[in-house]
Design an enzyme around this catalytic site. Structure first.
Site, short mmCIF file in Angstrom:
data_model
loop_
_atom_site.label_atom_id
_atom_site.label_comp_id
_atom_site.label_asym_id
_atom_site.label_seq_id
_atom_site.Cartn_x
_atom_site.Cartn_y
_atom_site.Cartn_z
N ASP A 1 -3.20 -7.57 -17.49
CA ASP A 1 -4.22 -7.66 -18.52
C ASP A 1 -3.66 -6.91 -19.72
O ASP A 1 -2.49 -6.52 -19.71
CB ASP A 1 -5.58 -7.13 -18.04
CG ASP A 1 -5.61 -5.62 -17.85
OD1 ASP A 1 -4.56 -4.96 -18.00
OD2 ASP A 1 -6.69 -5.10 -17.54
N HIS A 2 -4.47 -6.69 -20.72
CA HIS A 2 -3.98 -6.04 -21.93
C HIS A 2 -3.38 -4.65 -21.65
O HIS A 2 -2.42 -4.25 -22.28
CB HIS A 2 -5.10 -5.93 -22.97
CG HIS A 2 -6.28 -5.15 -22.49
ND1 HIS A 2 -7.26 -5.73 -21.71
CD2 HIS A 2 -6.62 -3.86 -22.65
CE1 HIS A 2 -8.17 -4.80 -21.42
NE2 HIS A 2 -7.80 -3.66 -21.97
N GLU B 1 -6.97 -5.74 -10.24
CA GLU B 1 -5.90 -6.73 -10.14
C GLU B 1 -5.52 -6.96 -8.67
O GLU B 1 -5.27 -8.09 -8.26
CB GLU B 1 -4.70 -6.27 -10.97
CG GLU B 1 -4.98 -6.23 -12.46
CD GLU B 1 -5.89 -5.08 -12.91
OE1 GLU B 1 -6.48 -5.21 -14.00
OE2 GLU B 1 -6.01 -4.07 -12.20
N HIS C 1 5.80 -2.25 6.33
CA HIS C 1 4.76 -2.28 7.35
C HIS C 1 3.77 -3.43 7.19
O HIS C 1 3.24 -3.91 8.20
CB HIS C 1 3.95 -0.97 7.34
CG HIS C 1 4.72 0.19 7.88
ND1 HIS C 1 4.13 1.41 8.10
CD2 HIS C 1 6.02 0.33 8.22
CE1 HIS C 1 5.03 2.26 8.57
NE2 HIS C 1 6.19 1.62 8.64
N ARG D 1 -0.62 -6.67 13.62
CA ARG D 1 -1.70 -6.32 12.70
C ARG D 1 -1.83 -7.35 11.58
O ARG D 1 -2.94 -7.72 11.19
CB ARG D 1 -1.47 -4.92 12.14
CG ARG D 1 -1.59 -3.87 13.22
CD ARG D 1 -1.06 -2.55 12.78
NE ARG D 1 -1.08 -1.60 13.91
CZ ARG D 1 -0.37 -0.49 13.95
NH1 ARG D 1 0.42 -0.16 12.92
NH2 ARG D 1 -0.45 0.31 14.99
#
Length: 165
Positions: free
Chosen positions: A8-9, A76, A103, A142
């Site tokens: 973004d800006h 974000e 991981h 996982r």
């Protein structure tokens, strides 16, 4: 490697510097915007487009990763993680950049542009790109559980209860 970048800006200057650095290092850089400063811009579309492109490239067998920037990196990261198949990690030091790959096999990282100097950002991204996924069984297991939850809304045998809409 193909690297998808969005911001973004707040992260525009870092994005430009990073793109120059990555291109100089031989990576193919795809800029998902913005391309000019607008203090009122909205990051979700930029970050979602970058994450979606990473997922699509990897599905097509193209080695790709993503980097998204914002003031804190939090929004974000959330936006990138809305893309099915994206695993975006918030990175704030070298260890988190390396562990995101080692991981979690993260394919996107998010960095807070207002939290770091340009040299730190470049070091984080280089560490992320250069660190391979360990492939250790516990980490793979996982990640598979997360993918199962993403696809089904539950994780078999793990006490996750599907939410009724």
């Amino acid at each position: 490697m193909r690297i998808h970048v969005a911001t973004d800006h707040a992260g525009l200057d870092f994005s430009r510097a990073l793109q120059d650095h990555l291109s100089s290092a031989g990576h193919e850089v795809i800029d998902h915007g913005p391309r000019e400063y607008d203090a009122l811009d909205d990051y979700p579309a930029f970050c979602i487009n970058a994450a979606a492109a990473v997922v699509a490239d990897r599905a097509a067998g193209i080695p790709a990763l993503g980097v998204v920037f914002g003031g804190s990196g939090n929004g974000e990261q959330i936006a990138a993680n809305k893309v099915h198949g994206a695993r975006a990690a918030l990175v704030w030091n070298l260890a988190t950049a390396e562990l995101a790959r080692e991981h979690n096999d993260a394919n996107v990282i998010s960095i807070g542009a207002r939290q770091h100097e340009e040299s730190e950002v470049i070091a984080f991204v280089d560490a992320f790109i250069n660190e391979p996924f360990s492939g250790e069984e516990r980490h793979a297991r996982r990640i598979a559980q997360l993918a199962e939850y993403e696809a089904t809304g539950t994780i078999a045998g793990k006490g996750i209860h599907a939410v009724q809409a």
